[in-house]
Scaffold this motif. Structure first.
Motif, PDB file in Angstrom:
ATOM      1  N   THR A  85       7.833  14.512  -0.393  1.00 51.54           N
ATOM      2  CA  THR A  85       7.407  13.248  -0.996  1.00 51.54           C
ATOM      3  C   THR A  85       7.258  13.359  -2.511  1.00 51.54           C
ATOM      4  O   THR A  85       7.299  12.361  -3.214  1.00 51.54           O
ATOM      5  CB  THR A  85       6.074  12.792  -0.388  1.00 51.54           C
ATOM      6  N   ASN A  86       7.064  14.579  -3.017  1.00 50.27           N
ATOM      7  CA  ASN A  86       6.879  14.764  -4.462  1.00 50.27           C
ATOM      8  C   ASN A  86       7.671  15.993  -4.922  1.00 50.27           C
ATOM      9  O   ASN A  86       7.121  16.908  -5.531  1.00 50.27           O
ATOM     10  CB  ASN A  86       5.394  14.926  -4.786  1.00 50.27           C
ATOM     11  N   ALA A  87       8.979  15.989  -4.620  1.00 54.07           N
ATOM     12  CA  ALA A  87       9.819  17.139  -4.961  1.00 54.07           C
ATOM     13  C   ALA A  87       9.850  17.353  -6.475  1.00 54.07           C
ATOM     14  O   ALA A  87       9.927  16.394  -7.252  1.00 54.07           O
ATOM     15  CB  ALA A  87      11.228  16.928  -4.429  1.00 54.07           C
ATOM     16  N   ARG A  88       9.796  18.614  -6.886  1.00 59.73           N
ATOM     17  CA  ARG A  88       9.783  18.958  -8.303  1.00 59.73           C
ATOM     18  C   ARG A  88      11.185  19.369  -8.763  1.00 59.73           C
ATOM     19  O   ARG A  88      11.860  20.135  -8.076  1.00 59.73           O
ATOM     20  CB  ARG A  88       8.793  20.093  -8.564  1.00 59.73           C
ATOM     21  N   PRO A  89      11.635  18.889  -9.913  1.00 60.43           N
ATOM     22  CA  PRO A  89      12.959  19.269 -10.397  1.00 60.43           C
ATOM     23  C   PRO A  89      12.989  20.739 -10.823  1.00 60.43           C
ATOM     24  O   PRO A  89      12.100  21.208 -11.542  1.00 60.43           O
ATOM     25  CB  PRO A  89      13.189  18.338 -11.590  1.00 60.43           C
ATOM     26  N   LEU A  90      14.008  21.463 -10.380  1.00 57.53           N
ATOM     27  CA  LEU A  90      14.140  22.883 -10.688  1.00 57.53           C
ATOM     28  C   LEU A  90      15.588  23.188 -11.051  1.00 57.53           C
ATOM     29  O   LEU A  90      16.501  22.967 -10.257  1.00 57.53           O
ATOM     30  CB  LEU A  90      13.714  23.728  -9.478  1.00 57.53           C
ATOM     31  N   LEU A  91      15.786  23.697 -12.255  1.00 62.41           N
ATOM     32  CA  LEU A  91      17.093  24.078 -12.777  1.00 62.41           C
ATOM     33  C   LEU A  91      17.278  25.577 -12.566  1.00 62.41           C
ATOM     34  O   LEU A  91      16.469  26.380 -13.045  1.00 62.41           O
ATOM     35  CB  LEU A  91      17.167  23.730 -14.264  1.00 62.41           C
ATOM     36  N   LEU A  92      18.345  25.962 -11.860  1.00 51.98           N
ATOM     37  CA  LEU A  92      18.630  27.368 -11.573  1.00 51.98           C
ATOM     38  C   LEU A  92      19.898  27.787 -12.311  1.00 51.98           C
ATOM     39  O   LEU A  92      20.947  27.157 -12.142  1.00 51.98           O
ATOM     40  CB  LEU A  92      18.816  27.572 -10.067  1.00 51.98           C
ATOM     41  N   THR A  93      19.812  28.868 -13.091  1.00 50.13           N
ATOM     42  CA  THR A  93      20.958  29.303 -13.888  1.00 50.13           C
ATOM     43  C   THR A  93      21.366  30.714 -13.492  1.00 50.13           C
ATOM     44  O   THR A  93      20.537  31.633 -13.495  1.00 50.13           O
ATOM     45  CB  THR A  93      20.647  29.262 -15.391  1.00 50.13           C
ATOM     46  N   HIS A  94      22.648  30.866 -13.182  1.00 49.11           N
ATOM     47  CA  HIS A  94      23.206  32.144 -12.728  1.00 49.11           C
ATOM     48  C   HIS A  94      23.476  33.071 -13.907  1.00 49.11           C
ATOM     49  O   HIS A  94      23.082  32.818 -15.046  1.00 49.11           O
ATOM     50  CB  HIS A  94      24.497  31.889 -11.941  1.00 49.11           C
ATOM     51  N   LEU A 105      21.401  17.733 -19.891  1.00 46.95           N
ATOM     52  CA  LEU A 105      21.750  17.507 -18.489  1.00 46.95           C
ATOM     53  C   LEU A 105      20.533  17.025 -17.710  1.00 46.95           C
ATOM     54  O   LEU A 105      20.613  16.053 -16.939  1.00 46.95           O
ATOM     55  CB  LEU A 105      22.294  18.802 -17.876  1.00 46.95           C
ATOM     56  N   MET A 106      19.398  17.680 -17.903  1.00 49.64           N
ATOM     57  CA  MET A 106      18.209  17.360 -17.119  1.00 49.64           C
ATOM     58  C   MET A 106      17.537  16.067 -17.575  1.00 49.64           C
ATOM     59  O   MET A 106      17.102  15.264 -16.745  1.00 49.64           O
ATOM     60  CB  MET A 106      17.211  18.519 -17.200  1.00 49.64           C
ATOM     61  N   THR A 107      17.451  15.840 -18.893  1.00 56.23           N
ATOM     62  CA  THR A 107      16.678  14.705 -19.383  1.00 56.23           C
ATOM     63  C   THR A 107      17.508  13.451 -19.595  1.00 56.23           C
ATOM     64  O   THR A 107      17.014  12.329 -19.381  1.00 56.23           O
ATOM     65  CB  THR A 107      15.969  15.059 -20.704  1.00 56.23           C
ATOM     66  N   GLU A 108      18.775  13.611 -20.008  1.00 56.84           N
ATOM     67  CA  GLU A 108      19.602  12.434 -20.291  1.00 56.84           C
ATOM     68  C   GLU A 108      20.524  12.091 -19.114  1.00 56.84           C
ATOM     69  O   GLU A 108      20.557  10.945 -18.674  1.00 56.84           O
ATOM     70  CB  GLU A 108      20.419  12.676 -21.561  1.00 56.84           C
ATOM     71  N   THR A 109      21.246  13.076 -18.597  1.00 53.42           N
ATOM     72  CA  THR A 109      22.164  12.795 -17.482  1.00 53.42           C
ATOM     73  C   THR A 109      21.399  12.473 -16.210  1.00 53.42           C
ATOM     74  O   THR A 109      21.715  11.505 -15.508  1.00 53.42           O
ATOM     75  CB  THR A 109      23.102  13.987 -17.249  1.00 53.42           C
ATOM     76  N   LEU A 110      20.370  13.285 -15.896  1.00 56.17           N
ATOM     77  CA  LEU A 110      19.648  13.121 -14.638  1.00 56.17           C
ATOM     78  C   LEU A 110      18.324  12.375 -14.799  1.00 56.17           C
ATOM     79  O   LEU A 110      17.736  11.953 -13.806  1.00 56.17           O
ATOM     80  CB  LEU A 110      19.405  14.483 -13.986  1.00 56.17           C
ATOM     81  N   TYR A 131      15.182  13.262 -15.930  1.00 52.52           N
ATOM     82  CA  TYR A 131      13.865  13.858 -15.707  1.00 52.52           C
ATOM     83  C   TYR A 131      13.118  13.966 -17.035  1.00 52.52           C
ATOM     84  O   TYR A 131      13.674  14.397 -18.048  1.00 52.52           O
ATOM     85  CB  TYR A 131      13.993  15.253 -15.087  1.00 52.52           C
ATOM     86  N   GLN A 132      11.844  13.608 -17.020  1.00 55.67           N
ATOM     87  CA  GLN A 132      11.026  13.733 -18.233  1.00 55.67           C
ATOM     88  C   GLN A 132      10.571  15.168 -18.442  1.00 55.67           C
ATOM     89  O   GLN A 132      10.431  15.624 -19.575  1.00 55.67           O
ATOM     90  CB  GLN A 132       9.819  12.797 -18.156  1.00 55.67           C
ATOM     91  N   LYS A 133      10.314  15.876 -17.341  1.00 58.63           N
ATOM     92  CA  LYS A 133       9.936  17.288 -17.381  1.00 58.63           C
ATOM     93  C   LYS A 133      10.589  17.986 -16.201  1.00 58.63           C
ATOM     94  O   LYS A 133      10.858  17.361 -15.168  1.00 58.63           O
ATOM     95  CB  LYS A 133       8.413  17.470 -17.340  1.00 58.63           C
ATOM     96  N   PHE A 134      10.807  19.284 -16.342  1.00 53.82           N
ATOM     97  CA  PHE A 134      11.436  20.028 -15.246  1.00 53.82           C
ATOM     98  C   PHE A 134      11.068  21.505 -15.346  1.00 53.82           C
ATOM     99  O   PHE A 134      10.594  21.998 -16.372  1.00 53.82           O
ATOM    100  CB  PHE A 134      12.954  19.857 -15.269  1.00 53.82           C
ATOM    101  N   ASN A 135      11.286  22.227 -14.242  1.00 58.48           N
ATOM    102  CA  ASN A 135      11.104  23.673 -14.174  1.00 58.48           C
ATOM    103  C   ASN A 135      12.464  24.345 -14.291  1.00 58.48           C
ATOM    104  O   ASN A 135      13.498  23.727 -14.020  1.00 58.48           O
ATOM    105  CB  ASN A 135      10.443  24.060 -12.848  1.00 58.48           C
ATOM    106  N   ALA A 136      12.462  25.629 -14.651  1.00 60.24           N
ATOM    107  CA  ALA A 136      13.727  26.346 -14.812  1.00 60.24           C
ATOM    108  C   ALA A 136      13.539  27.805 -14.424  1.00 60.24           C
ATOM    109  O   ALA A 136      12.475  28.393 -14.650  1.00 60.24           O
ATOM    110  CB  ALA A 136      14.234  26.239 -16.245  1.00 60.24           C
ATOM    111  N   ALA A 137      14.597  28.389 -13.858  1.00 51.76           N
ATOM    112  CA  ALA A 137      14.577  29.806 -13.483  1.00 51.76           C
ATOM    113  C   ALA A 137      15.954  30.390 -13.715  1.00 51.76           C
ATOM    114  O   ALA A 137      16.972  29.696 -13.595  1.00 51.76           O
ATOM    115  CB  ALA A 137      14.165  29.973 -12.020  1.00 51.76           C
ATOM    116  N   GLY A 138      15.989  31.682 -14.040  1.00 52.08           N
ATOM    117  CA  GLY A 138      17.270  32.328 -14.256  1.00 52.08           C
ATOM    118  C   GLY A 138      17.125  33.831 -14.386  1.00 52.08           C
ATOM    119  O   GLY A 138      16.049  34.345 -14.708  1.00 52.08           O
ATOM    120  N   GLY A 139      18.234  34.522 -14.127  1.00 53.92           N
ATOM    121  CA  GLY A 139      18.287  35.966 -14.297  1.00 53.92           C
ATOM    122  C   GLY A 139      19.574  36.349 -14.987  1.00 53.92           C
ATOM    123  O   GLY A 139      20.522  35.566 -15.044  1.00 53.92           O
TER     124      GLY A 139
END
Length: 369
Positions: free
Chosen positions: A88-97, A150-155, A157-165
């Motif tokens: 009901t309250n999914a959080r946006p998460l950007l994953l980078t390879h 990509l996250m704020t203009e294309t999709l 989202y006002q705020k988002f999380n991000a993860a990467g390695g």
């Protein structure tokens, strides 16, 4: 945004198999195993399976299992998966390879992170120069600029999380440093390595031990990064022309003297390992992907200002077959609010131990207010 489907002509697969079957094998020293680079015995067995056992059609369907799109951002075509969470309250998460993997790095954790009350809207792009994005090599900072749009203009989202390695670590760190107003929290599985620029007087004993380990590793296993950072184009000709050479180079990065079963497990299994290699082959992006190392190196040599330490809350997970950096090292670059030593897994944890990796991401991001 335009919907995208992976659809590779049969002629490309036929050509691939012909090239594999026509490989000129160089021979190897007696008893070489993996100590001189990728084992020729193993590679011959893998090549036979690649032609006679592996099914691209099966994995092409898997790649098309989730929604994919192409968006043009600042004149550059960006490919990404976009999977909405069912909570009901999914959080946006950007994953980078990173390299030598691809957006396929995260395919096992997609259902784990999009189901249940603590779910995420997952955005999984292909870095420019990799996979189905445009074949151009950019710096990590430039990619971070694209990801923000990509996250704020294309999709939207006002705020988002991000993860990467790996390469994704540098991009994610740049995102947090440049755009703290829109990045809520970040997560890392590595945070770079001591390269002799640090003042030893400022380093803890644990950091000094980490630096000694990295120095030894760099001399024994780091040749790939030196080649990528200095002569990527020279390397690209052979890797783009021979699928066996491409596989050998990618697997040599994952070997480090390990046994074949460990190498395959690191990529999630033999078929998953070949699917990742196939993405490089069918898109002809091995050249542009390794050039990214050079673009980052040139920016650093050219005097680019280092990124400032970010105040964005950061989670860090250290997997046992990853370089064991101490918490103090991570704290040099990010605002560490969560640091955990994991029980199993390595550099490609999302492929190798997906349940543990997905659980770590969910636990961290849902702990950040």
């Amino acid at each position: 945004m335009k919907p995208f489907t992976v659809n590779i002509p049969q002629a490309v697969i036929t050509d691939l198999k012909n090239r594999i079957q026509n490989t000129r094998w160089p021979g190897a020293p007696d008893g070489a195993g993996w100590q001189w680079g990728t084992s020729e015995q193993y590679l011959k067995e893998l090549a036979h399976y690649w032609v006679n056992g592996y099914s691209w059609e099966k994995y092409e369907k898997q790649l098309n299992q989730y929604p994919q799109y192409i968006a043009e951002i600042d004149g550059i075509q960006i490919h990404f998966q976009y999977i909405k969470g069912n909570g009901t309250n999914a959080r946006p998460l950007l994953l980078t390879h990173g390299w030598p993997d691809s957006y396929y790095r995260f395919h096992k954790i997609i259902p784990m992170l999009t189901e249940g009350d603590q779910s995420f809207d997952l955005v999984i792009p292909s870095i420019p120069g990799f996979g189905f994005s445009e074949k151009t090599a950019l710096t990590s900072v430039a990619v971070a600029d694209l990801w923000k749009k990509l996250m704020t203009e294309t999709l939207g989202y006002q705020k988002f999380n991000a993860a990467g390695g790996d390469v994704g670590m540098g991009i994610t760190k740049a995102l947090a440093s440049k755009y703290p107003a829109v990045v809520s929290a970040v997560h890392f599985t590595d945070l770079g390595y001591p390269m002799g620029q640090e003042d030893p007087a400022t380093m803890t004993d644990e950091e000094k031990q980490f630096a000694l380990f990295v120095q030894q590793w760099w001399y024994s296993e780091g040749a790939y990064a030196m080649v990528h950072s200095t002569k990527p184009q020279s390397l690209a000709y052979g890797l783009n022309d021979s699928p066996v050479a491409l596989a050998a180079w990618i697997l040599s990065f994952g070997s480090a003297g390990a046994s074949p079963d460990v190498i395959e497990a690191a990529f999630g299994g033999k078929d998953e390992m070949l699917t990742n290699i196939m993405i490089y082959w069918i898109t002809q992006t091995i050249g542009s992907s390794v050039r990214m190392y050079k673009t980052d190196a040139v920016a650093q040599w050219g005097g680019a200002q280092p990124l400032s330490k970010t105040g964005v809350p950061a989670g860090v997970a250290v997997f046992p077959r990853e370089a064991q950096f101490p918490k103090e090292w991570a704290e040099r670059f990010v605002n560490v609010v969560h640091y955990k030593k994991m029980e199993a897994g390595g550099h490609f944890a999302a492929l190798e131990v997906p349940e543990a990796f997905a659980g770590e991401l969910r636990s961290f991001f849902y702990s950040v207010k």
